[in-house]
Design a protein around this motif. Structure first.
Motif, PDB file in Angstrom:
ATOM      1  N   ALA A 233       0.832  -1.208   0.000  1.00  0.00           N
ATOM      2  CA  ALA A 233       0.000   0.000   0.000  1.00  0.00           C
ATOM      3  C   ALA A 233       0.866   1.256   0.000  1.00  0.00           C
ATOM      4  CB  ALA A 233      -0.935   0.001   1.210  1.00  0.00           C
ATOM      5  N   GLU A 234       1.907   1.266   0.817  1.00  0.00           N
ATOM      6  CA  GLU A 234       2.811   2.424   0.854  1.00  0.00           C
ATOM      7  C   GLU A 234       3.496   2.607  -0.498  1.00  0.00           C
ATOM      8  OE1 GLU A 234       4.042   2.293   5.576  1.00  0.00           O
ATOM      9  OE2 GLU A 234       5.185   1.120   4.126  1.00  0.00           O
ATOM     10  N   PHE A 235       3.923   1.501  -1.086  1.00  0.00           N
ATOM     11  CA  PHE A 235       4.551   1.568  -2.411  1.00  0.00           C
ATOM     12  C   PHE A 235       3.572   2.108  -3.444  1.00  0.00           C
ATOM     13  CE2 PHE A 235       5.163  -0.378  -6.581  1.00  0.00           C
ATOM     14  CZ  PHE A 235       6.408   0.148  -6.912  1.00  0.00           C
ATOM     15  N   ALA A 236       2.347   1.563  -3.491  1.00  0.00           N
ATOM     16  CA  ALA A 236       1.352   1.970  -4.478  1.00  0.00           C
ATOM     17  C   ALA A 236       0.982   3.439  -4.329  1.00  0.00           C
ATOM     18  CB  ALA A 236       0.105   1.093  -4.357  1.00  0.00           C
ATOM     19  N   PHE A 237       0.801   3.880  -3.091  1.00  0.00           N
ATOM     20  CA  PHE A 237       0.446   5.271  -2.819  1.00  0.00           C
ATOM     21  C   PHE A 237       1.544   6.216  -3.315  1.00  0.00           C
ATOM     22  CE2 PHE A 237       0.495   8.847   0.303  1.00  0.00           C
ATOM     23  CZ  PHE A 237      -0.719   9.422  -0.046  1.00  0.00           C
ATOM     24  N   THR A 238       2.767   5.920  -2.961  1.00  0.00           N
ATOM     25  CA  THR A 238       3.901   6.770  -3.341  1.00  0.00           C
ATOM     26  C   THR A 238       4.129   6.740  -4.846  1.00  0.00           C
ATOM     27  OG1 THR A 238       4.899   6.358  -1.187  1.00  0.00           O
ATOM     28  CG2 THR A 238       6.342   7.247  -2.888  1.00  0.00           C
ATOM     29  N   GLU A 239       4.042   5.564  -5.436  1.00  0.00           N
ATOM     30  CA  GLU A 239       4.247   5.455  -6.886  1.00  0.00           C
ATOM     31  C   GLU A 239       3.188   6.254  -7.649  1.00  0.00           C
ATOM     32  OE1 GLU A 239       5.322   2.049 -10.108  1.00  0.00           O
ATOM     33  OE2 GLU A 239       3.613   1.621  -8.776  1.00  0.00           O
ATOM     34  N   ALA A 240       1.938   6.198  -7.203  1.00  0.00           N
ATOM     35  CA  ALA A 240       0.861   6.931  -7.878  1.00  0.00           C
ATOM     36  C   ALA A 240       1.102   8.441  -7.831  1.00  0.00           C
ATOM     37  CB  ALA A 240      -0.481   6.586  -7.242  1.00  0.00           C
ATOM     38  N   ILE A 241       1.535   8.931  -6.691  1.00  0.00           N
ATOM     39  CA  ILE A 241       1.810  10.371  -6.564  1.00  0.00           C
ATOM     40  C   ILE A 241       2.982  10.769  -7.450  1.00  0.00           C
ATOM     41  CG2 ILE A 241       2.609  12.183  -4.987  1.00  0.00           C
ATOM     42  CD1 ILE A 241       0.922  10.799  -2.815  1.00  0.00           C
TER      43      ILE A 241
END
Length: 118
Positions: free
Chosen positions: A77-85
């Motif tokens: 989740a942390e990876f996905a959130f950061t990657e999306a931003i």
């Protein structure tokens, strides 16, 4: 009355028409003198240039890399959130770069038109 439609590579589009802007004429008291317009644009362009130069230093993002490499970024989740931003920021930077080039090109067209008219 005029109308101009624009569309970008991303599929977004917009229109500008003479009704978009207030109607001003030489005798209209609400119309600022040309010098005032130039001063306002000079200030805004200078401020934008400064902001872009500061943003271009990338010091905040370098700090983010240091934080991420320090550990604790383990969940999907942390990876996905950061990657999306980050992906969104990259798209915005490309769009801003494109707008910058088009604004400069349009400014050159106006300058050429004014020089030819003289």
């Amino acid at each position: 009355m005029f109308r101009r439609d624009f569309s970008g590579a991303t599929g977004h589009s917009f229109s500008i028409s003479s009704s978009t802007f207030p109607r001003l004429s030489e005798g209209d008291e609400t119309m600022a003198p040309h010098v005032d317009h130039v001063e306002v644009l000079d200030k805004k362009i200078t401020e934008l240039s400064y902001a872009l130069a500061h943003l271009g230093k990338g010091t905040e993002l370098s700090e983010l890399i240091r934080i991420i490499k320090g550990g604790g970024w383990t969940t999907p989740a942390e990876f996905a959130f950061t990657e999306a931003i980050i992906d969104s920021m990259q798209v915005q930077v490309k769009a801003l770069s494109n707008l910058n080039m088009k604004l400069l090109a349009a400014g050159k067209l106006v300058a050429t038109k004014e020089l030819v008219a003289r």
